[in-house]
Write a protein that holds these residues in place. Structure first.
Motif, PDB file in Angstrom:
ATOM      1  N   LEU A 108     -10.335  20.439 -30.640  1.00 43.80           N
ATOM      2  CA  LEU A 108      -9.334  20.120 -29.961  1.00 43.80           C
ATOM      3  C   LEU A 108      -9.502  21.193 -28.710  1.00 43.80           C
ATOM      4  CD1 LEU A 108      -6.611  18.706 -29.064  1.00 43.80           C
ATOM      5  CD2 LEU A 108      -5.321  20.367 -30.359  1.00 43.80           C
ATOM      6  N   SER A 109      -9.783  22.338 -28.661  1.00 44.24           N
ATOM      7  CA  SER A 109      -9.649  23.366 -27.606  1.00 44.24           C
ATOM      8  C   SER A 109     -10.932  22.968 -26.795  1.00 44.24           C
ATOM      9  CB  SER A 109     -10.018  24.594 -28.404  1.00 44.24           C
ATOM     10  OG  SER A 109      -9.103  25.034 -29.017  1.00 44.24           O
ATOM     11  N   ALA A 110     -12.042  22.544 -27.194  1.00 41.14           N
ATOM     12  CA  ALA A 110     -13.116  22.348 -26.423  1.00 41.14           C
ATOM     13  C   ALA A 110     -12.760  21.035 -25.545  1.00 41.14           C
ATOM     14  CB  ALA A 110     -14.439  22.004 -27.414  1.00 41.14           C
ATOM     15  N   GLY A 111     -12.366  20.079 -26.175  1.00 44.12           N
ATOM     16  CA  GLY A 111     -11.943  18.810 -25.531  1.00 44.12           C
ATOM     17  C   GLY A 111     -10.618  19.076 -24.523  1.00 44.12           C
ATOM     18  N   LEU A 112      -9.823  19.755 -24.940  1.00 42.20           N
ATOM     19  CA  LEU A 112      -8.881  20.204 -23.789  1.00 42.20           C
ATOM     20  C   LEU A 112      -9.537  20.954 -22.549  1.00 42.20           C
ATOM     21  CD1 LEU A 112      -5.678  21.278 -26.068  1.00 42.20           C
ATOM     22  CD2 LEU A 112      -5.841  19.226 -24.638  1.00 42.20           C
ATOM     23  N   ALA A 118     -12.166  20.795 -15.529  1.00 40.31           N
ATOM     24  CA  ALA A 118     -13.064  19.845 -15.082  1.00 40.31           C
ATOM     25  C   ALA A 118     -13.772  20.340 -13.517  1.00 40.31           C
ATOM     26  CB  ALA A 118     -12.646  18.510 -14.824  1.00 40.31           C
ATOM     27  N   GLY A 119     -12.868  21.099 -12.742  1.00 39.93           N
ATOM     28  CA  GLY A 119     -13.386  21.557 -11.555  1.00 39.93           C
ATOM     29  C   GLY A 119     -14.134  22.672 -11.205  1.00 39.93           C
ATOM     30  N   VAL A 120     -14.476  23.318 -12.508  1.00 41.13           N
ATOM     31  CA  VAL A 120     -15.156  24.532 -12.577  1.00 41.13           C
ATOM     32  C   VAL A 120     -16.396  24.710 -13.297  1.00 41.13           C
ATOM     33  CG1 VAL A 120     -13.165  26.173 -12.260  1.00 41.13           C
ATOM     34  CG2 VAL A 120     -14.128  25.351 -14.708  1.00 41.13           C
ATOM     35  N   ALA A 124     -17.483  28.196 -17.586  1.00 40.75           N
ATOM     36  CA  ALA A 124     -15.986  28.549 -17.688  1.00 40.75           C
ATOM     37  C   ALA A 124     -15.233  27.833 -18.886  1.00 40.75           C
ATOM     38  CB  ALA A 124     -15.412  28.415 -16.409  1.00 40.75           C
ATOM     39  N   HIS A 125     -16.011  26.501 -19.088  1.00 41.49           N
ATOM     40  CA  HIS A 125     -15.345  25.648 -19.995  1.00 41.49           C
ATOM     41  C   HIS A 125     -15.592  26.575 -21.318  1.00 41.49           C
ATOM     42  CE1 HIS A 125     -16.510  21.663 -17.711  1.00 41.49           C
ATOM     43  NE2 HIS A 125     -15.241  22.359 -17.263  1.00 41.49           N
ATOM     44  N   GLN A 126     -16.689  27.016 -21.803  1.00 35.41           N
ATOM     45  CA  GLN A 126     -16.957  27.680 -22.897  1.00 35.41           C
ATOM     46  C   GLN A 126     -16.016  28.922 -23.228  1.00 35.41           C
ATOM     47  OE1 GLN A 126     -21.196  28.481 -23.474  1.00 35.41           O
ATOM     48  NE2 GLN A 126     -21.635  26.710 -22.410  1.00 35.41           N
ATOM     49  N   ASP A 127     -15.925  29.752 -22.250  1.00 32.18           N
ATOM     50  CA  ASP A 127     -15.024  30.958 -22.120  1.00 32.18           C
ATOM     51  C   ASP A 127     -13.554  30.575 -22.382  1.00 32.18           C
ATOM     52  OD1 ASP A 127     -17.171  32.781 -21.197  1.00 32.18           O
ATOM     53  OD2 ASP A 127     -16.487  32.630 -19.252  1.00 32.18           O
TER      54      ASP A 127
END
Length: 218
Positions: A108-112, A118-120, A124-127
Motif C-alpha cells: 500500500l505504501s509503494a502504491g500511495l 508522481a512529479g518527482v 524519491a518514490h523509494q525513499d
C-alpha cells in the motif's frame, strides 16, 4: 554500489527490522531489535548527511544514536527489570497474519507514494515508500500488541519512520531536529511515570487485564 544504492539499502534495512519487531514474542529481543533499527536509521541519516552535503543531519544521526540506540533501550530494560514486568509479549493477532498484514501495508505504501510523488524522480518514490512503510508497520505493532512496553516501542518506531521520511526529503531544519529530540525525551519521562502508575495500581502492564478490571472484557 553507488551512494543512492547504499541509502536505499539502509532504508530498506530499517523496513526489514520493522518486520522483525512484529515477529518478536519476548520483550528483551524486542528491545534489542528496536535498538538495531535505531542504529541503522542513525547510519542512514549520517549517510544522507554526506550525500546531501548537509552537516546538520549529523545532529539528527547523533540524536538517534544516543537516545534511541542506547539511552531508551537501557531505560526500557531497567523498567521491565524493576517493575518485574512479564517478559512475554502479549499479542492480539498471531504472528503469521500480522506479517501478512505488514506485507500488504508495504505494498500500500509503494502504491500511495507512486501516486503522491508522481512529479518527482523514481528514487524519491523509494525513499518515501520506505518511510511510510515504517510508519504503518509501527502503527500495526501498536494495534496488535497488548503489552504497554511493546506499544511504546511501536510508537517510537513510528517516529523512526518520520525521521526517515524527513531526511529522505532533503533534510530537516535544525529546530525540527531539536524538537524531535526534546519530544522523545519528554515522551520517555511520561512513559516511565505512566508505567509506574499502571504497575502500582493494577500490578500489571497488560492492557487487556486493565480493561477487564474496568469491566471491558473482549
Amino acid at each position: 554500489m553507488g551512494p543512492l544504492d547504499i541509502a536505499h539499502f539502509l532504508a530498506g534495512f530499517v523496513v526489514l527490522l520493522s518486520f522483525s519487531l512484529l515477529y518478536q514474542d519476548r520483550l528483551p529481543p524486542l528491545i534489542n531489535t528496536f535498538a538495531a533499527q535505531s542504529l541503522v536509521l542513525a547510519l542512514s541519516v549520517a549517510w544522507q548527511a554526506q550525500t546531501q552535503h548537509a552537516p546538520h543531519l549529523l545532529i539528527t544521526a547523533g540524536i538517534e544514536l544516543g537516545f534511541k540506540t542506547v539511552l531508551i533501550p537501557l531505560v526500557l530494560y531497567w523498567t521491565i527489570r524493576n517493575l518485574k514486568i512479564h517478559r512475554t509479549v502479549e499479542i492480539v493477532v498471531g504472528v503469521g497474519p500480522t506479517i501478512i498484514a505488514g506485507i500488504a501495508l508495504v505494498g500500500l505504501s509503494a502504491g500511495l507514494m507512486l501516486r503522491a510523488a508522481a512529479g518527482v524522480g523514481g528514487l524519491a518514490h523509494q525513499d518515501m515508500a520506505f518511510a511510510l512503510s515504517v510508519v504503518l508497520l509501527g502503527m500495526l505493532m501498536m494495534v496488535t500488541r497488548r503489552n504497554a512496553v511493546s506499544q511504546v516501542i511501536g510508537f517510537m518506531s513510528i517516529e523512526n519512520g518520520l525521521v526517515l521520511a524527513a531526511t529522505g526529503a532533503r533534510g530537516m531544519p535544525f529546530v525540527v531536529e531539536t524538537c524531535v529530540a526534546f519530544s522523545v525525551l519528554v515522551a520517555l519521562i511520561v512513559i516511565g511515570i505512566f508505567l509506574f502508575r499502571i504497575r502500582e495500581r493494577f500490578d500489571s502492564v497488560d492492557l487487556a487485564l486493565i480493561d477487564s478490571f474496568r469491566g471491558e472484557r473482549s
